[in-house]
Design a protein around this motif. Sequence first.
Motif, PDB file in Angstrom:
ATOM      1  N   LEU A   6       0.794  -1.201   0.000  1.00  9.86           N
ATOM      2  CA  LEU A   6       0.000   0.000   0.000  1.00  9.86           C
ATOM      3  C   LEU A   6       0.839   1.269   0.000  1.00  9.86           C
ATOM      4  N   HIS A   7       2.136   1.171   0.032  1.00  9.56           N
ATOM      5  CA  HIS A   7       2.985   2.342   0.175  1.00  9.56           C
ATOM      6  C   HIS A   7       3.548   2.747  -1.167  1.00  9.56           C
ATOM      7  N   LEU A   8       3.368   4.048  -1.471  1.00  8.31           N
ATOM      8  CA  LEU A   8       3.911   4.568  -2.707  1.00  8.31           C
ATOM      9  C   LEU A   8       5.423   4.607  -2.629  1.00  8.31           C
ATOM     10  N   TYR A  36       1.140  11.156 -15.970  1.00  7.93           N
ATOM     11  CA  TYR A  36       0.336  12.152 -15.282  1.00  7.93           C
ATOM     12  C   TYR A  36       1.069  12.612 -14.020  1.00  7.93           C
ATOM     13  N   GLN A  38       0.182  14.313 -10.264  1.00  6.09           N
ATOM     14  CA  GLN A  38      -0.907  14.607  -9.345  1.00  6.09           C
ATOM     15  C   GLN A  38      -0.367  15.304  -8.113  1.00  6.09           C
ATOM     16  N   GLY A  41      -4.199  17.004  -3.298  1.00  4.29           N
ATOM     17  CA  GLY A  41      -5.534  17.587  -3.323  1.00  4.29           C
ATOM     18  C   GLY A  41      -6.078  17.895  -4.704  1.00  4.29           C
ATOM     19  N   GLY A  43      -6.643  16.565  -9.046  1.00  7.86           N
ATOM     20  CA  GLY A  43      -6.719  15.432  -9.937  1.00  7.86           C
ATOM     21  C   GLY A  43      -5.457  15.309 -10.779  1.00  7.86           C
ATOM     22  N   PRO A  44      -5.219  14.158 -11.379  1.00  5.44           N
ATOM     23  CA  PRO A  44      -4.032  13.986 -12.229  1.00  5.44           C
ATOM     24  C   PRO A  44      -4.056  14.941 -13.422  1.00  5.44           C
ATOM     25  N   PHE A  89       2.064   9.256 -12.168  1.00  2.53           N
ATOM     26  CA  PHE A  89       1.475   7.993 -12.602  1.00  2.53           C
ATOM     27  C   PHE A  89       1.761   7.767 -14.079  1.00  2.53           C
ATOM     28  N   PHE A 105      -3.696   2.260 -15.049  1.00  2.00           N
ATOM     29  CA  PHE A 105      -2.789   3.192 -14.381  1.00  2.00           C
ATOM     30  C   PHE A 105      -1.827   2.440 -13.468  1.00  2.00           C
ATOM     31  N   GLY A 106      -0.588   2.881 -13.461  1.00  2.00           N
ATOM     32  CA  GLY A 106       0.372   2.350 -12.516  1.00  2.00           C
ATOM     33  C   GLY A 106       0.078   2.872 -11.123  1.00  2.00           C
ATOM     34  N   PRO A 107       0.758   2.341 -10.109  1.00  2.00           N
ATOM     35  CA  PRO A 107       0.470   2.704  -8.716  1.00  2.00           C
ATOM     36  C   PRO A 107       0.982   4.085  -8.323  1.00  2.00           C
ATOM     37  N   ARG A 110       6.016   8.846  -5.706  1.00  2.00           N
ATOM     38  CA  ARG A 110       6.020  10.189  -5.115  1.00  2.00           C
ATOM     39  C   ARG A 110       7.402  10.801  -5.305  1.00  2.00           C
TER      40      ARG A 110
ATOM     41  N   GLY B  40      -2.937   7.297  -0.727  1.00  2.00           N
ATOM     42  CA  GLY B  40      -1.614   6.780  -1.053  1.00  2.00           C
ATOM     43  C   GLY B  40      -1.593   5.692  -2.094  1.00  2.00           C
ATOM     44  N   GLY B  42      -3.010   4.094  -6.140  1.00  2.00           N
ATOM     45  CA  GLY B  42      -3.273   4.460  -7.524  1.00  2.00           C
ATOM     46  C   GLY B  42      -4.755   4.543  -7.826  1.00  2.00           C
ATOM     47  N   LEU B  91     -12.561  10.291  -8.450  1.00  2.00           N
ATOM     48  CA  LEU B  91     -12.136  11.134  -9.557  1.00  2.00           C
ATOM     49  C   LEU B  91     -12.964  10.840 -10.794  1.00  2.00           C
ATOM     50  N   PHE B 107      -8.829  15.071 -16.095  1.00  2.00           N
ATOM     51  CA  PHE B 107      -9.384  14.756 -14.789  1.00  2.00           C
ATOM     52  C   PHE B 107      -9.959  15.975 -14.074  1.00  2.00           C
ATOM     53  N   GLY B 108     -10.998  15.723 -13.293  1.00  2.00           N
ATOM     54  CA  GLY B 108     -11.505  16.726 -12.375  1.00  2.00           C
ATOM     55  C   GLY B 108     -10.699  16.712 -11.095  1.00  2.00           C
ATOM     56  N   PRO B 109     -11.006  17.615 -10.170  1.00  2.00           N
ATOM     57  CA  PRO B 109     -10.251  17.719  -8.918  1.00  2.00           C
ATOM     58  C   PRO B 109     -10.598  16.640  -7.908  1.00  2.00           C
TER      59      PRO B 109
END
Lengths: 115, 116
Positions: A6-8, A36, A38, A41, A43-44, A89, A105-107, A110, B40, B42, B91, B107-109
């Motif tokens: 679960l960790h980026l 992308y 992101q 807060g 969107g991508p 991403f 999409f990939g995970p 950061r 955290g 995807g 999203l 994408f939207g916010p």
Amino acid sequence: GESVGLHLPTLSVQEGDNSIINCAYSNSASDYFIWYKQESGKGPQFIIDIRSNMDKRQGQRVTVLLNKTVKHLSLQIAATQPGDSAVYFCAENAPGENYGQNFVFGPGTRLSVLP
Amino acid sequence: GAGVSQSPSNKVTEKGKDVELRCDPISGHTALYWYRQRLGQGLEFLIYFQGNSAPDKSGLPSDRFSAERTGESVSTLTIQRTQQEDSAVYLCASSLGPAAASYEQYFGPGTRLTVT
């Protein structure tokens, strides 16, 4: 970096250095790829794309490299700036039926830019 | 021009209540996607609308989730009897053409949903 649990995965770079973010994609039939960005807060946002008939494409301060042999995509950011800090991403699109899951999409990775 | 907009931006609801999330795609975009993004993590595909075709619902996690789209405009994602594991950012994205033709998604916010 590769995603584990679960960790980026996180990449920390010094401001002004170049960054390289990696992505392994899954479908050998994928013929279109997007990176992308992101920010927290939001969107991508589209950064750059590449089709499978190319192996390199350059944008403003960014370069995407595609290696179809090993199904690997990378994003290079030149002279990394604090504003580049975000989650990145990759997305792959395979041809086929008109289905929403064509895009995968990939995970995410950061990117943290250090002053 | 206007991008993809979503409302509300934040929603806090009690477990068991129903919620409705709204997406306004870019005008003229025939394709619309909903994704879920847990903290955290995807993007998890939920549902895809393309023109007047039957939607691809293959990503919906349970029958508590449903979505509608009016023509090629507004879409609403409804979650019934919300559970704490539904807490995530939802999203919405739209594109000029179908997924199969590799049209870029905008994408939207997002709507941040918190189930207490």
